[in-house]
Design an enzyme around this catalytic site. Sequence first.
Site: not given
Length: 218
Positions: A86-87
């Site tokens: 997850v960025k």
Amino acid sequence: MKFFIDTANLNEIREAQELGILDGVTTNPSLMAKEGISGKDNVFKHYKAICDIVDGDVSAEVIATDYKGIIEEGEELITIDPKIVVKVPMIKDGIKAIKYFSQKGIRTNCTLVFSAGQALLAAKAGATYVSPFIGRLDDISQDGMELIAQIVGIYRNYDYQTEVLAASVRHTMHLINCAEVGADVVTCPLNVITGLLNHPLTDSGLAKFLADHKKVNG
């Protein structure tokens, strides 16, 4: 050092994967838009298609900028494939979300990092990766490579497990300099990766070998 490709183009990802040196992929909303991918379902399908090509991590960016929204989006993204990271943007609620994800065993990439202080916060929160942007700092006459070296040094001082993922890598010298200062990962376009293959002396040397072979063997 790990090599990630910074693209959402499936053909480019396949080409990099076929080289046998690809360790992962980073994407962002701009790269998705460049490929004409829009709408949540299509975006998720595209992420899945990327995950099906590569063996390593795939960074998928949240759009939300509030804590609750980042958590909700992140928890949805990780259902796509175990390779998803997850960025999360380097903002106050982003740091809080990274801490939450870390406690849940969800891997994160803290993006849009432009200072050593930001990188320190990301590591303290438990980010898997931190992404300092070299080229964008160079664009405003700041030394992006110096920042990479600073972060690498700080993380080594305290044995942080967060990996330094150098981003906004514009050319092969950026990549080589990242290797020199000890960045864990570099993410860059395909042309930068393939640019490492090229040297005029390699070309001229090969041409001579082939010419000599032809003379001898007819």
